[in-house]
Write a protein that holds these residues in place. Structure first.
Motif, PDB file in Angstrom:
ATOM      1  N   LEU A   1       0.558  -0.836   0.317  1.00 53.98           N
ATOM      2  CA  LEU A   1      -0.173   0.421   0.097  1.00 53.98           C
ATOM      3  C   LEU A   1       1.038   1.370   0.184  1.00 53.98           C
ATOM      4  O   LEU A   1       1.576   1.681   0.660  1.00 53.98           O
ATOM      5  N   CYS A   2       0.194   1.923  -0.905  1.00 47.27           N
ATOM      6  CA  CYS A   2       1.600   3.529  -1.415  1.00 47.27           C
ATOM      7  C   CYS A   2       1.083   4.775  -0.793  1.00 47.27           C
ATOM      8  O   CYS A   2       0.186   4.653  -1.174  1.00 47.27           O
ATOM      9  N   VAL A   3       1.388   4.871   0.712  1.00 49.42           N
ATOM     10  CA  VAL A   3       1.266   5.946   1.186  1.00 49.42           C
ATOM     11  C   VAL A   3       2.193   7.093   0.930  1.00 49.42           C
ATOM     12  O   VAL A   3       2.965   7.445   0.923  1.00 49.42           O
ATOM     13  N   HIS A   4       1.768   8.324   2.277  1.00 52.24           N
ATOM     14  CA  HIS A   4       2.137   9.743   3.066  1.00 52.24           C
ATOM     15  C   HIS A   4       3.557  10.208   1.483  1.00 52.24           C
ATOM     16  O   HIS A   4       4.683  10.197   1.315  1.00 52.24           O
ATOM     17  N   GLY A   5       2.415  10.173   0.093  1.00 52.85           N
ATOM     18  CA  GLY A   5       2.464  11.060  -1.021  1.00 52.85           C
ATOM     19  C   GLY A   5       1.794  11.278  -1.422  1.00 52.85           C
ATOM     20  O   GLY A   5       0.826  10.934  -1.282  1.00 52.85           O
ATOM     21  N   ASP A   6       2.096  12.308  -2.210  1.00 51.59           N
ATOM     22  CA  ASP A   6       1.080  13.111  -2.996  1.00 51.59           C
ATOM     23  C   ASP A   6      -0.080  12.223  -4.301  1.00 51.59           C
ATOM     24  O   ASP A   6       1.231  11.063  -3.864  1.00 51.59           O
ATOM     25  N   GLU A   7      -0.750  12.955  -4.931  1.00 49.85           N
ATOM     26  CA  GLU A   7      -1.321  11.564  -5.425  1.00 49.85           C
ATOM     27  C   GLU A   7      -0.002  11.211  -6.873  1.00 49.85           C
ATOM     28  O   GLU A   7      -0.257   9.838  -7.615  1.00 49.85           O
ATOM     29  N   THR A   8       0.361  11.796  -7.782  1.00 47.75           N
ATOM     30  CA  THR A   8       1.314  11.691  -8.410  1.00 47.75           C
ATOM     31  C   THR A   8       2.883  10.716  -7.884  1.00 47.75           C
ATOM     32  O   THR A   8       2.937   9.755  -8.600  1.00 47.75           O
ATOM     33  N   ALA A   9       2.497  10.820  -6.271  1.00 50.50           N
ATOM     34  CA  ALA A   9       3.898  10.431  -5.921  1.00 50.50           C
ATOM     35  C   ALA A   9       3.655   8.871  -5.924  1.00 50.50           C
ATOM     36  O   ALA A   9       4.569   7.837  -6.449  1.00 50.50           O
ATOM     37  N   THR A  10       1.949   8.608  -5.051  1.00 52.22           N
ATOM     38  CA  THR A  10       1.659   7.948  -4.607  1.00 52.22           C
ATOM     39  C   THR A  10       1.920   6.627  -6.097  1.00 52.22           C
ATOM     40  O   THR A  10       1.797   4.738  -5.976  1.00 52.22           O
ATOM     41  N   ASN A  11       1.398   7.874  -7.650  1.00 49.40           N
ATOM     42  CA  ASN A  11       0.496   6.641  -8.429  1.00 49.40           C
ATOM     43  C   ASN A  11       2.049   6.111  -9.194  1.00 49.40           C
ATOM     44  O   ASN A  11       2.117   4.685  -9.850  1.00 49.40           O
TER      45      ASN A  11
END
Length: 634
Positions: free
Chosen positions: A598-608
């Motif tokens: 689960l990719c968290v703690h980043g803005d939407e571009t970073a997590t995507n």
């Protein structure tokens, strides 16, 4: 179930202890099994006995003598003074008859412990008292002193609290039917980190922070997965930064009365930062969501955990913390659910490679089917400058500014980046790369640095050796000066000789950095240097992106409209977060790579983009969750 379990422990102890050892009672205090004995000398004489028992029992083990096995306090005090070497620098010897413990505070605790623990065991054998050794910080720390004194005062209540927690943890084995992770914050955004790890029997809250630059955006504690807060079984705090810790005291305001598991330095830094959080809110005319009494409640309920120690925190959950390399005491948290049923890792904030201050993140988890992974710098182009290059750029920038009779101001987090910068600047001045000029520490930086010196065992290997054994503490270099006055002292510094100022806050959201921008803004000879992440919505991010007309709050309650004519530089490479490559390496080198992330703690571009990269390279199932989603992990 509890009595049966205690009986089983007693039976196993009787089989494994030497014949001369006598166990008079067994109790549970938090995750610890406490053994009371009338023969403490048997445990003291064998330096491996307690370790062997803890390994065999798979429990944290504490041994305490019964009252009749101990010498009197006066006799024990005399024996301790006779046994310990004069150069240990003994500051205090404090006896606690209710537990049979003696706390020895020393400037050089290694001399109290002795080679292989020999001296400590001799004290225990000759006095009958259980010995606990604490370090006197090389730099006086009001926080460390206050926390230690507070916990001493609350020792009786804490013992009752730990016994209650112990009863809950050891209420009997529980086989989980499922494992879930629920997101209460920190998804497709940076800040307000908070998650719930749930089984059919247990709920654990992981972190509870605020969101920098976004007043009022707090974790979704009202979600069904978290409510009622009184029924949460445990809280785990990965590290002390406010975007992970700021809202923890609010749990106690609304009835939570359970434990907080963290490392010891995280405990002290948490108290420092939360109290400052309240102070800043008051100065800015905001009403904070809790008061200082709730900070004390949070401290009272902490249970420190050392890196690598497997700790029971619920009947069906074991916790192991590993160094995350991010700030002092920061940790990645591994949860072992059931008897091998499932394993979940929360990375916390990580820095994968070594820095001057810390060893790089440790990702040696025996099993990890699910990983909740920070993605702050997860975008394709997020590759930070090599640290050596970053240091050269910083030194060059400072040198040029000083040559032009200017002042360098660096907004920095009080915890972590400031100490890293102090090491770089001290070394550059020692080698002559920089002229020796004053380096002023504003805000909490000096106090945070003192806490670092109290826990050198959490610092990078070489730095730890310098502080402990070579009597070469770089944080005590004479060019470092603490700003302890008000605006007059700051104005004198700003109008004086060339200097360097390290000032909170690191994202230009509060604190004395506003003053420095106000008084240094109109001189092009001065330089503002960004060295850390500037979150979306913060003034630091707007300046970093080119804004030069800014509105600043003044210390007198008004506001100033300021045009920034000073130079603005952005020096990457000092962040406490891993860059894109470091994040990938953290996952790549895990001894047991997870099935899902689960990719968290980043803005939407970073997590995507980070989620896609993990899927493309490793073929694992990846997700970029939104807040208020629940994932079944098993």
């Amino acid at each position: 179930m509890h009595d049966r379990t205690r009986s089983e422990y007693r039976t196993q102890l009787s089989q494994e202890l030497p014949d001369a050892a006598e166990v008079t009672d067994l109790r549970f205090e938090g995750p610890d099994l406490v053994v009371y004995t009338s023969t403490p000398e048997v445990f003291a004489e064998d330096d491996r006995l307690i370790g062997r028992l803890a390994s065999s029992l798979q429990k944290r083990l504490t041994v305490r003598p019964t009252a009749d096995a101990r010498s009197s306090r006066s006799e024990a005090h005399a024996a301790i003074e006779d046994i310990l070497p004069d150069d240990a620098g003994i500051r205090d010897i404090e006896f606690h008859p209710e537990t049979g413990e003696v706390i020895i505070e020393a400037e050089k605790p290694g001399l109290v412990i002795g080679r292989g623990g020999r001296t400590k065991r001799r004290v225990a054998a000759e006095t009958g008292w259980t010995v606990e050794v604490v370090r006197t910080p090389p730099m006086e720390s009001e926080t460390v002193s206050n926390v230690r004194n507070f916990l001493k005062q609350e020792r009786g209540d804490r013992r009752s609290f730990l016994e209650r927690v112990g009863e809950s943890i050891h209420s009997g084995p529980a086989d989980p039917e499922w494992v879930r992770v629920s997101t209460l914050g920190c998804c497709r955004e940076v800040g307000r980190a908070s998650f719930v790890l749930s089984t059919g029997n247990t709920r654990v809250l992981v972190d509870c922070g605020d969101k920098p630059g976004a007043e009022g955006e707090v974790p979704y504690l009202q979600a069904p997965e978290a409510m009622p807060l009184t029924d949460i079984d445990a809280v785990v705090l990965t590290h002390a930064h406010l975007d992970h810790s700021a809202l923890l005291p609010i749990l106690f305001k609304y009835g939570y009365d359970g434990p907080i598991y963290l490392t010891e330095p995280t405990r002290d830094l948490m108290g420092l930062l939360q109290l400052d959080y309240l102070d800043v809110a008051s100065k800015e005319g905001r009403t904070p969501p809790y008061d200082s009494s709730m900070v004390r409640q949070a401290l009272k309920h902490t249970i420190p955990v050392e890196y690598g120690n497997v700790t029971d925190i619920a009947p069906d959950v074991k916790l192991t913390l590993r160094n995350a390399g991010h700030i002092l005491g920061s940790a990645s948290a591994h949860f072992h659910v059931g008897e091998g049923y499932h394993n979940v890792v929360f990375s916390g904030d990580v820095h994968y490679t070594d820095t001057r201050l810390f060893n790089g993140a440790d990702n040696d988890f025996p099993r990890s089917e699910t990983l909740v992974m920070e993605s702050t710098y997860g975008r394709r182009g997020d590759h930070s400058t090599d640290q050596a290059d970053a240091e050269r750029t910083l030194v060059d920038t400072v040198r040029e500014t000083v040559r032009n009779d200017g002042t360098v101001v660096i907004p920095a987090f009080a915890v972590g980046r400031s100490q890293e910068l102090m090491l770089v600047l001290a070394d550059a001045m020692r080698t002559g790369e920089l002229p020796t000029v004053p380096v002023y520490l504003d805000g909490m930086i000096r106090e945070a640095t003192a806490i670092h010196t109290a826990y050198p065992e959490y610092l990078r290997d070489g730095l730890r050796e310098r502080i402990l054994y070579e009597d070469e503490n770089p944080f005590l270099a004479e060019q470092f000066e603490h700003i302890d006055g008000g605006s007059e002292q700051r104005e004198a510094i700003a109008s004086g000789e060339p200097a360097i100022v390290l000032s909170t806050s690191g994202m230009v959201t509060g604190g004395p950095i506003f003053f420095w921008l106000d008084v240094l803004a109109d001189d092009p000879a001065n330089t503002l240097v960004f060295v850390g992440y500037q979150a979306e919505g913060t003034l630091g991010r707007r300046i970093q992106q080119g804004r030069r007309e800014v509105s600043l709050p003044r210390w007198d309650g008004g506001r100033s409209r300021v045009t920034l004519q000073l130079g603005v530089e952005d020096v990457s490479g000092f962040s406490g977060h891993a860059d894109r490559g470091g994040l990938m390496d953290y996952v790549r080198t895990m001894s047991d790579r997870p099935d899902r992330v689960l990719c968290v703690h980043g803005d939407e571009t970073a997590t995507n983009q980070f989620s896609s990269a993990l899927y493309d390279e490793f073929g694992m199932a990846t997700y970029q969750p939104r807040n208020l989603e629940t994932f079944r992990c098993d």
